[in-house]
Structures are given as C-alpha cells and as structure tokens.
Design an enzyme around this catalytic site. Structure first.
Site, short mmCIF file in Angstrom:
data_model
loop_
_atom_site.label_atom_id
_atom_site.label_comp_id
_atom_site.label_asym_id
_atom_site.label_seq_id
_atom_site.Cartn_x
_atom_site.Cartn_y
_atom_site.Cartn_z
CE LYS A 142 47.36 -9.50 54.82
NZ LYS A 142 48.13 -10.44 55.36
CG ASP A 199 50.59 -10.26 58.17
OD1 ASP A 199 51.82 -10.00 58.47
OD2 ASP A 199 50.43 -10.35 56.98
CE LYS A 233 50.58 -9.23 53.35
NZ LYS A 233 50.94 -10.26 54.19
O1 LIG Z 1 47.47 -12.32 52.86
C1 LIG Z 1 47.14 -12.78 51.94
C2 LIG Z 1 45.96 -13.31 51.21
O2 LIG Z 1 45.71 -14.51 52.05
C3 LIG Z 1 46.37 -13.80 49.77
O3 LIG Z 1 45.19 -14.08 48.96
P1 LIG Z 1 45.20 -14.55 47.80
O4 LIG Z 1 45.00 -16.09 47.87
O5 LIG Z 1 43.85 -14.10 47.16
O6 LIG Z 1 46.33 -14.14 46.92
#
Ligand SMILES: O=C[C@H](O)COP(=O)(O)O
Length: 319
Positions: free
Chosen positions: A219, A156, A255
């Site tokens: 994403k 990512d 995503k």
């Molecule tokens: O890629 C994923 C994100 O960092 C997750 O974010 P979050 O902690 O708000 O679910």
C-alpha cells in the site's frame, strides 16, 4: 496465478537481496509514463460507469481521524453496505454492490464489526503505531493482536521508514515477518509511506522486501504524509509486484491510498493496473483503493450517467 482461493495468503520467501539490490528506476521516464496515462485510454461513456462501479467494489472506505466516534463509523459502514443509490444501481442492472472493506483505527473495529454484521464486508484496522510507526516493536505487535481480538479481518501495518532510508533490509524484513506472524489468518497490507522514502529506488526495494516477508498487499501511503499516492510511485510498486509474481508465481495485491478524491483518479489508477498487470488484478482480492472521500464524486458521476444530470450533494448517499 495462485490467487483464486478467497483466503489466499502470500507465503513469502527468504530474504533475496539479489532480486532488488541492483534495481535502478529511471524517474523521469516513470513520470512521463504516468503523465501519459490519462491520454492513453479514453474510456467510452457507457464503459466509464462500469469502471466506476468496479472502483466502488475495490474501495477500502476509510475514516482515520482523531475525532472518529462509533456513530461516525456506523454511518461509514452503512455507506459500505450500500455505496450507490439502489434505484440507480437497478437502472444499471446491478444489485448487491458493497465496498471492498472499511478501514478504521483499532478502537473503532468493534463498532465497525457490529454495523457490518451479516454484510460480508471485511473490517480492516490500521496498526503498528499508524501513521508514523515510531513505537517499540513489542507494542506494535501488541496493537496488531488487539485489533484482531476486536474482530479485524485485515491489518494495515506501517513500515519503519528508517530501515529503508538506512538501507537496512534485514531489519525491515525481520520486522515485517514478525508482523506477518502476529496477523495470523488476517490479510496483511503493508504501508510503505512512499512520500517519506526519498527515491523511487527505495520504493522498489521496500516493495520487494515487504512481499518477501509475506505481505498480502503493498500500500502506498497512510494519507497523512505530505505526499501520498502518486502514479509514478504506483507504477514502481506495480512493477515490483510483477517481478515478484515472475519470481514466485504469487500475485500480491496493490492499494493506492491517500489523496484519491475524484472519479478521474479511480479511472486512472485502474488503467494503470490493467496496463501493468492485466485485468485479473482489477478485483477486491488484488486491488483496493484506500480513500475517505472518493465515493462522493463517483456517486455524482454515476448519477449523471443514469439521470443525465448531477444530483445535489445532499441527495447522494455518500457522507
Ligand atoms: O488508507 C487510507 C487513507 O488514510 C485515506 O486517505 P484520504 O483521507 O486522503 O482518502
């Protein structure tokens, strides 16, 4: 759609500015459309459980904290292997459910790989100076190679927001092509950090450039911006994905990530996917939800569906 092979990769294209330069996004209309979604499809109770289980198999179960340890990552991976209580799953006639992937920092990849050995759950690593991306390009590319050496299956990356804000699409395209090359055989998910791109037009244009440079997924967010995944931004990105599919025949994945915490969020985003792209996109090779704390609420709703009551949080398997 050319998306059936498990190891499918987006070959990308040359930079086609004409596919995006004239794009205009009607922001109030996008906001109205997004706001109407929750009312558009009232899902019957028995179908809600199925939609929630589908969301689980599409989650990139994430920990991206400064205090991550190999123990925390091992607990996360245990959840990824068995995200929903086995008794409840069997009451629903399902077995073998895992999350789509786990997502960690590069130094946590080897711990995740050990914990997931034999499970078939891929390990995604953030890279390229996540979350801001403000490092020299050679160091960002070296970080991709490090994560791959550690065993990452998916990368990512974060884009340089400055290239978007300055409208320097060639610079963005070249940088993303270099990252795509460094990813080798690993899937590349490109994080646009939409909360820092100022306008939906910028989001649409950055989405096009990211796909033309060969991103396998686009994403929304890192989870660290002040504004992370929203429905209007997602709508804009999904329409770009649709345009790219129409131009090239290739299906790029989506995503949403950052701030998705409730079962309702999981349902809303899936409804948006179905309405904009169709049911074919509701599977892990084309749809992931990046989330650190969504699973707990989904577990509660599944437990309620199976038993008729909400379980106390200490009885649920989610951390
Ligand atoms: O890629 C994923 C994100 O960092 C997750 O974010 P979050 O902690 O708000 O679910």
């Amino acid at each position: 759609m050319k998306d059936e092979a498990p190891g499918r990769r987006n070959p990308g294209t040359a930079l086609h500015r004409e596919w995006f330069e004239t794009i205009r996004v009607n922001t109030p209309a996008s906001e109205r459309r997004a706001a109407s979604l929750p009312q558009r499809r009232s899902l019957k109770k028995e179908w809600q459980a199925a939609w929630l289980l589908n969301a689980v198999r599409c989650i990139d179960l994430t920990t991206l904290s400064g205090d991550d340890t190999s123990d925390r990552v091992a607990r996360l991976c245990a959840k990824a292997r068995q995200p929903i209580d086995a008794v409840q799953l069997s009451a629903l006639g399902i077995d073998g459910l895992t999350t789509g992937a786990v997502c960690v920092y590069p130094t946590m990849v080897s711990a995740a790989k050990r914990s997931l050995d034999g499970s078939g759950v891929p390990v995604a690593s953030v890279a390229t100076g996540f979350p801001a991306g403000l490092m020299p390009l050679d160091l960002r590319l070296a970080e991709i190679r490090y994560a791959l050496d550690q065993g990452a299956d998916e990368i990512d990356i974060v884009i340089s927001r400055a290239h978007v804000l300055q409208g320097d699409w060639s610079a963005l395209y070249d940088e993303l092509c270099a990252m795509r090359e460094a990813c080798g055989g690993a899937l590349m998910k490109s994080i646009l950090a939409t909360g820092e791109l100022k306008t939906l037009e910028n989001v649409a244009k950055a989405s096009h450039v990211a796909m033309q440079a060969g991103s396998d997924f686009i994403k929304t967010s890192t989870g660290k911006e002040p504004v992370n995944a929203t429905l209007p931004v997602s709508l804009t990105m999904l329409r770009a994905i649709r345009d790219y599919r129409d131009q090239t025949g290739f299906a790029v994945g989506f995503k949403p990530a950052g701030g998705l915490r409730t079962a309702k969020d999981a349902l809303n985003w899936q409804v948006l996917m179905v309405e904009e792209l169709g049911r074919d996109w509701l599977r892990p090779n084309l749809f992931r939800i990046g989330a650190s704390s969504l699973l707990g609420d989904i577990e509660r709703q599944i437990s309620h569906h199976v038993t008729g009551r909400y379980a106390a949080s200490h009885r649920l398997a989610a951390g």
